[in-house]
Design a protein around this motif. Structure first.
Motif, short mmCIF file in Angstrom:
data_model
loop_
_atom_site.label_atom_id
_atom_site.label_comp_id
_atom_site.label_asym_id
_atom_site.label_seq_id
_atom_site.Cartn_x
_atom_site.Cartn_y
_atom_site.Cartn_z
N CYS A 1 -24.96 -11.89 2.06
CA CYS A 1 -25.40 -10.44 1.51
C CYS A 1 -24.40 -10.44 0.14
O CYS A 1 -23.66 -11.51 -0.10
CB CYS A 1 -24.56 -9.52 2.26
N PRO A 2 -24.90 -9.48 -0.72
CA PRO A 2 -24.35 -9.34 -1.91
C PRO A 2 -22.94 -9.50 -1.72
O PRO A 2 -22.33 -8.58 -1.01
CB PRO A 2 -25.05 -8.33 -2.62
N CYS B 1 -21.09 -6.13 2.16
CA CYS B 1 -20.90 -6.23 3.41
C CYS B 1 -19.48 -6.83 4.18
O CYS B 1 -18.85 -7.29 3.17
CB CYS B 1 -22.17 -7.24 4.10
N ILE B 2 -19.29 -6.32 5.48
CA ILE B 2 -18.04 -6.95 5.90
C ILE B 2 -18.27 -7.89 6.94
O ILE B 2 -17.59 -8.36 7.89
CB ILE B 2 -17.31 -5.93 6.32
N ARG C 1 -28.62 -17.24 12.86
CA ARG C 1 -30.09 -17.19 13.11
C ARG C 1 -30.91 -16.14 12.90
O ARG C 1 -32.02 -16.13 13.01
CB ARG C 1 -30.41 -17.85 14.39
N LEU C 2 -30.04 -14.70 13.05
CA LEU C 2 -30.72 -13.75 12.87
C LEU C 2 -31.45 -13.42 11.33
O LEU C 2 -30.62 -12.82 10.52
CB LEU C 2 -30.16 -12.54 13.32
N CYS D 1 -24.44 -8.77 9.90
CA CYS D 1 -24.37 -7.80 8.86
C CYS D 1 -23.99 -6.36 9.13
O CYS D 1 -24.45 -5.82 10.37
CB CYS D 1 -25.75 -8.08 8.45
N ARG D 2 -23.26 -5.67 8.32
CA ARG D 2 -23.14 -4.04 8.49
C ARG D 2 -24.37 -3.43 8.65
O ARG D 2 -24.39 -2.44 9.63
CB ARG D 2 -22.10 -3.78 7.37
#
Length: 134
Positions: free
Chosen positions: A12-13, A17-18, A36-37, A99-100
């Motif tokens: 993520c940039p 994101c956390i 893998r997602l 990812c958030r």
């Protein structure tokens, strides 16, 4: 697990994101299944969640998400009175690397499926014995 042979989600940039993706990659022996997602796979997962037809389908998909991604999703009636789909509690257990945006999109997709098929929501309530007196 060798990530060089598997497609993995790009980072993520910075600051957006956390997901703690980098710490997960650096940790020895960490469960890397969630990486893998990819975005394409996430889109397919959300489409499948939105097209659920029954609680059996939901349970099967919850099991597959855990087996393939290590992702645990709990769907149950909230502690207070359920008057709308917002009263149904959908929780995702904390998972480094998730990812958030994905953490928010999965419950939203399940809610849309429940809204399309109210019988699923009633079945969920009944499975927790909330409609026994109705």
């Amino acid at each position: 697990m060798n990530l060089s042979t598997l497609p993995v989600r790009p980072p993520c940039p910075p600051g957006a994101c956390i997901c703690e993706r980098e710490q997960l990659l650096d940790a020895p022996g960490a469960d890397l299944r969630i990486l893998r997602l990819t975005r394409l796979e996430e889109r397919r997962l959300l489409e499948r969640l939105e097209s659920l037809q029954s609680l059996v389908d939901l349970a099967r998909l919850q099991q597959r998400m855990f087996e393939q991604l290590g992702l645990r999703v709990q769907v149950q009636p909230g502690a207070t009175e359920v008057r709308s789909m917002r009263g149904i509690r959908i929780e995702i257990e904390p998972l480094p690397g998730l990812c958030r945006k994905t953490r928010q999109a999965i419950p939203a997709a399940i809610r849309r499926a429940l809204e399309r098929h109210p019988a699923m929501a009633f079945e969920l309530l009944n499975s927790h014995d909330l409609l026994r007196d109705a």
